[in-house]
Each structure stands twice: as C-alpha cells, then as structure tokens.
Design an enzyme around this catalytic site. Structure first.
Site, PDB file in Angstrom:
ATOM      1  N   GLY A  12      31.375  40.487  43.809  1.00 27.89           N
ATOM      2  CA  GLY A  12      30.947  39.103  43.545  1.00 27.89           C
ATOM      3  C   GLY A  12      31.202  38.234  44.769  1.00 27.89           C
ATOM      4  O   GLY A  12      31.883  38.647  45.716  1.00 27.89           O
ATOM      5  N   LEU A  13      30.657  37.045  44.711  1.00 31.84           N
ATOM      6  CA  LEU A  13      30.797  36.094  45.810  1.00 31.84           C
ATOM      7  C   LEU A  13      32.265  35.744  46.054  1.00 31.84           C
ATOM      8  O   LEU A  13      33.094  35.873  45.157  1.00 31.84           O
ATOM      9  CB  LEU A  13      30.041  34.800  45.481  1.00 31.84           C
ATOM     10  CG  LEU A  13      28.521  34.867  45.352  1.00 31.84           C
ATOM     11  CD1 LEU A  13      27.983  33.523  44.853  1.00 31.84           C
ATOM     12  CD2 LEU A  13      27.881  35.240  46.678  1.00 31.84           C
ATOM     13  N   SER A  14      32.551  35.240  47.219  1.00 33.30           N
ATOM     14  CA  SER A  14      33.876  34.686  47.483  1.00 33.30           C
ATOM     15  C   SER A  14      34.127  33.546  46.490  1.00 33.30           C
ATOM     16  O   SER A  14      33.249  32.708  46.272  1.00 33.30           O
ATOM     17  CB  SER A  14      33.920  34.150  48.922  1.00 33.30           C
ATOM     18  OG  SER A  14      35.164  33.548  49.170  1.00 33.30           O
ATOM     19  N   GLY A  15      35.271  33.554  45.861  1.00 36.77           N
ATOM     20  CA  GLY A  15      35.595  32.505  44.894  1.00 36.77           C
ATOM     21  C   GLY A  15      35.036  32.745  43.503  1.00 36.77           C
ATOM     22  O   GLY A  15      35.184  31.907  42.614  1.00 36.77           O
ATOM     23  N   GLY A  17      36.093  34.984  41.477  1.00 44.96           N
ATOM     24  CA  GLY A  17      37.204  35.300  40.570  1.00 44.96           C
ATOM     25  C   GLY A  17      37.697  36.735  40.613  1.00 44.96           C
ATOM     26  O   GLY A  17      38.536  37.116  39.798  1.00 44.96           O
ATOM     27  N   LYS A  18      37.211  37.520  41.565  1.00 42.43           N
ATOM     28  CA  LYS A  18      37.576  38.938  41.629  1.00 42.43           C
ATOM     29  C   LYS A  18      39.102  39.134  41.675  1.00 42.43           C
ATOM     30  O   LYS A  18      39.662  39.868  40.864  1.00 42.43           O
ATOM     31  CB  LYS A  18      36.942  39.600  42.874  1.00 42.43           C
ATOM     32  CG  LYS A  18      35.433  39.502  42.928  1.00 42.43           C
ATOM     33  CD  LYS A  18      34.873  40.139  44.199  1.00 42.43           C
ATOM     34  CE  LYS A  18      35.276  39.467  45.485  1.00 42.43           C
ATOM     35  NZ  LYS A  18      34.807  38.068  45.642  1.00 42.43           N
ATOM     36  N   SER A  86      31.722  43.234  48.546  1.00 46.58           N
ATOM     37  CA  SER A  86      30.780  44.359  48.505  1.00 46.58           C
ATOM     38  C   SER A  86      29.356  43.888  48.189  1.00 46.58           C
ATOM     39  O   SER A  86      28.828  44.177  47.120  1.00 46.58           O
ATOM     40  CB  SER A  86      31.227  45.443  47.522  1.00 46.58           C
ATOM     41  OG  SER A  86      31.905  44.960  46.391  1.00 46.58           O
TER      42      SER A  86
HETATM   43  P1  ADP Z   1      37.560  35.948  44.819  1.00 53.53           P
HETATM   44  O1  ADP Z   1      38.666  36.958  44.787  1.00 53.53           O
HETATM   45  O2  ADP Z   1      36.324  36.398  44.104  1.00 53.53           O
HETATM   46  O3  ADP Z   1      37.263  35.422  46.186  1.00 53.53           O
HETATM   47  P2  ADP Z   1      39.502  34.179  43.654  1.00 53.53           P
HETATM   48  O4  ADP Z   1      40.040  34.972  42.517  1.00 53.53           O
HETATM   49  O5  ADP Z   1      40.306  34.134  44.917  1.00 53.53           O
HETATM   50  O6  ADP Z   1      38.022  34.688  43.959  1.00 53.53           O
HETATM   51  O7  ADP Z   1      39.228  32.672  43.189  1.00 53.53           O
HETATM   52  C1  ADP Z   1      38.626  32.358  41.971  1.00 53.53           C
HETATM   53  C2  ADP Z   1      39.019  30.937  41.568  1.00 53.53           C
HETATM   54  O8  ADP Z   1      38.371  30.603  40.347  1.00 53.53           O
HETATM   55  C3  ADP Z   1      40.511  30.781  41.339  1.00 53.53           C
HETATM   56  O9  ADP Z   1      40.917  29.523  41.810  1.00 53.53           O
HETATM   57  C4  ADP Z   1      40.610  30.848  39.799  1.00 53.53           C
HETATM   58  O10 ADP Z   1      41.729  30.152  39.316  1.00 53.53           O
HETATM   59  C5  ADP Z   1      39.311  30.179  39.363  1.00 53.53           C
HETATM   60  N1  ADP Z   1      38.831  30.602  38.018  1.00 53.53           N
HETATM   61  C6  ADP Z   1      38.467  29.782  37.019  1.00 53.53           C
HETATM   62  N2  ADP Z   1      38.069  30.452  35.937  1.00 53.53           N
HETATM   63  C7  ADP Z   1      38.202  31.758  36.242  1.00 53.53           C
HETATM   64  C8  ADP Z   1      37.950  32.968  35.513  1.00 53.53           C
HETATM   65  N3  ADP Z   1      37.494  32.981  34.262  1.00 53.53           N
HETATM   66  N4  ADP Z   1      38.164  34.122  36.153  1.00 53.53           N
HETATM   67  C9  ADP Z   1      38.615  34.142  37.436  1.00 53.53           C
HETATM   68  N5  ADP Z   1      38.871  33.048  38.175  1.00 53.53           N
HETATM   69  C10 ADP Z   1      38.674  31.853  37.581  1.00 53.53           C
END
Ligand code: ADP
Length: 181
Positions: A12-15, A17-18, A86
C-alpha cells in the site's frame, strides 16, 4: 501454539497503515505464542537491502530480497509480517508464487487521506520536489487485483483491520480453528 508458516505481505501507499497494522498484529500473535518475524521495509532498507534506491529496478530488487528471506522463514514454520510499499504487481506475484503460503494484505486509503496523514512528512517533500520518484505522487502504485485481505484504513479501526487478517489466517488454516473464539 501449533500453527503453520505463512508470509503476511502488506502492500500500500506510504501512510496507508501497513506498519501500524503489522505492529498491532504482531502484538496479538505474540500473545498467542506464535513463532514470528517482522520485516519492515524502512528497517530492511538500512541493512538487507541497503544501497538500493527507488528506481523500478531497485524497488523490484528490494522486494525480491525481502521475498527470499520471507521464503526461508516461512518454510521453517514462521509467521512473517512484511510491510513494504511494493508498488509493482508483477514482482509481488513473483514472490507469492515462490512462497506459496502467502497472504496479501492491501492497506488502502485514498491518496488524499495518506497525504493528509503525512506520517513521515514525505508527501510534503514529494510535492515540493525535494524527493523524486515518490509512490502515488511521482511514481506508480499498482493496486493488487486479488488480495486476500483489503483493510480500508480510512473506514476501519486498527483493531478491526487486525481482526480481519486473523480471521483470514484461521480460515486458511494457518492458525488453528477456534483460536479466535
Ligand atoms: P505505512 O506503514 O503504510 O507507511 P503507517 O502505519 O506508518 O503507514 O501510518 C499510518 C497512519 O494512519 C498512522 O498514523 C495510523 O495511526 C493512522 N491510521 C488511522 N487509522 C488506521 C487504520 N485503521 N489502520 C492503520 N493505520 C491507521
């Protein structure tokens, strides 16, 4: 606890939630006493795949190396949680084919939501041109066509996303039946 090896691959995209979901899932699986390893893309890029950049070629190489390690662990009965953007479908599918025991989790939120979250301040830099080849802004992201799980992170809570994945792992026989009851 008796369980089977499997790679749970977050894309998934950056941010999107991965990492957040992977960390919460990790905590739940640790409580259950599973054999577990976590490969976070950001950390892996500081060691296993250090020196690789963000061209398509390097991104694919990054994923292949993570996939290789995941394969070794999975065949030894470990549950592996991988979070890596990815962005390219073909190499994700290549890794899936090699590992067999592979559950793809699409962490999804609209680009606007990910950009609004801007967890690491990277979208701002990508918009200003400070960072090139940024996925979703100046580089492609190919959504999975048939992921085992889609977590809509702008609609569901982190716990709901984790429950979705645990249910899938139970349904596919990676976790023993009844373990979530
Ligand atoms: P990634 O690893 O995809 O770059 P992050 O996990 O670092 O993303 O960031 C995701 C952001 O979204 C976090 O600040 C998290 O608290 C927020 N968020 C809100 N709702 C959700 C959810 N249901 N699942 C995952 N993250 C969430």
């Amino acid at each position: 606890m008796e369980h089977r090896g499997v790679t749970v691959w977050f894309t998934g995209l950056s941010g999107s939630g991965k990492s957040t979901i992977a960390r919460a899932l990790e905590a739940r699986l640790r409580e259950m006493g599973t054999k577990l390893e976590v490969l976070d893309g950001d950390i892996v890029r500081t060691n296993l795949t250090k020196g690789l950049g963000f061209s398509k070629e390097d991104r694919d190489e990054n994923i292949r190396r993570i996939g290789f390690v995941s394969h070794l662990l999975t065949r030894n009965g470990v549950i592996v949680l991988v979070s890596a953007i990815s962005p390219y479908r073909a190499v994700r599918d290549e890794v899936r084919d090699r590992i067999d025991d592979f559950v793809e989790v699409f962490a999804h939120a609209p680009l606007e939501v990910c950009e609004e979250r801007d967890v690491k301040g990277l979208y701002k830099k990508a918009r200003s041109g400070e960072i090139a080849n940024f996925t979703g802004i100046s580089d492609p992201y190919e959504e999975p066509l048939n992921p085992e799980v889609v977590c809509e992170t702008h609609k569901s809570t982190v716990d709901e996303c984790v429950d979705q994945i645990l249910s899938k792992l139970e349904e596919k026989g990676y976790l023993p039946a009844g373990v979530l009851a």
